[in-house]
Enzyme design. Sequence first.
Site, PDB file in Angstrom:
ATOM      1  NE  ARG A   1      23.175 -33.821  -0.058  1.00 15.79           N
ATOM      2  CZ  ARG A   1      24.027 -32.943   0.477  1.00 15.79           C
ATOM      3  NH1 ARG A   1      25.287 -32.889   0.052  1.00 15.79           N
ATOM      4  NH2 ARG A   1      23.658 -32.138   1.446  1.00 15.79           N
TER       5      ARG A   1
ATOM      6  CD  GLU B   1      19.675 -35.540  -0.728  1.00 24.38           C
ATOM      7  OE1 GLU B   1      20.235 -36.047   0.251  1.00 24.38           O
ATOM      8  OE2 GLU B   1      19.270 -34.362  -0.731  1.00 24.38           O
TER       9      GLU B   1
ATOM     10  CB  SER C   1      16.491 -34.398   2.377  1.00 25.85           C
ATOM     11  OG  SER C   1      16.654 -33.727   3.596  1.00 25.85           O
TER      12      SER C   1
END
Length: 338
Positions: free
Chosen positions: A164, A333, A238
């Site tokens: 990520r 995230e 998420s």
Amino acid sequence: MLQIQENVSLKYFNTFGINASARYFVEIAHEDDLAELFMDPQWMHVKRLVMGGGSNMLLKSDFDGLVIRVNIRGIEHRLNQKDVFVEAGAGEVWNDLVNYCVDRGYAGIENLSLIPGSVGASPIQNIGAYGVELKDVFKSCRAFEIATKEFKTFTKEDCQFGYRESIFKEELKEQYIIVSVKLHLSLIPNINLKYGAIEQELANRNITNPTIKDVSRVVSHIRVSKLPDPSTIGNAGSFFKNPIISQQLFEDVQSKFPEVVHYPAEGGVKLAAGWLIEQCGWKGKVVGNTGTWKNQALVLVNHGGATGEEVYSLSSQIIDSVYSKFGVLLEREVNIIS
């Protein structure tokens, strides 16, 4: 001629549905619009926020600067024997690109079905799901450098992809605006079923020799069953990364919690953040106008009227409780915009 708007609500430009406003707002439909925008020196020196689908961000407050919404469209492909090169404008919806490729038998991104957001955001975040990351199929991207007003092509190596992560989130943050992304796909599928519930769902459907279309449908089904639709309840998918921890810390956690959900990962062991959060009692919990999703504790939601500060506060409480119970520090995230 570019239209610069003032005091624009961003409520319908972010999937959380946070009702923050932008001091200035402009939509970019063509590459040339960027050069035109930055010919005016005032935009070189104001605070800037580049948006695509607004799916991976939390607006903590009003944005006192210029919001640049990239809406560059178009998908092209080129075949070279078994290799397929697909190039898409940064403003394309990511899942539209996935469907474009799956429908034509271009294999490689079927596991990334139904990930929200735009194509332009995909390399910034190195999006991933079900055992596949963008870097696995990434060829290059074209980006506009704000300081020089020139375009540059970034290869996979240039992007320095991590979990990520990319150079656009770190070293080159806010220096470039991605205008298109090129992927290297294949006419010969390499079906990846090793992660998540894909195999089980295929078995439920009596599919023993799956095509990429089968994989895409199954992944989409799993995501819909777990994740809320942003058009009905505000969310950004998420909210936390799955933490990658050392083998030593993992053994410590596993000795106390033998059922901990984990996967092998480069540099250690990856834990399922949703499982950790659920064990702390957060799944489906409502806190004021926000809370966690009833089917997936990893997802924070806006039940209506939540402020960005309220969602951020909840995320901090979750981080603290997971660390207190497991000794594992969760990372957000979602990009926090303040």
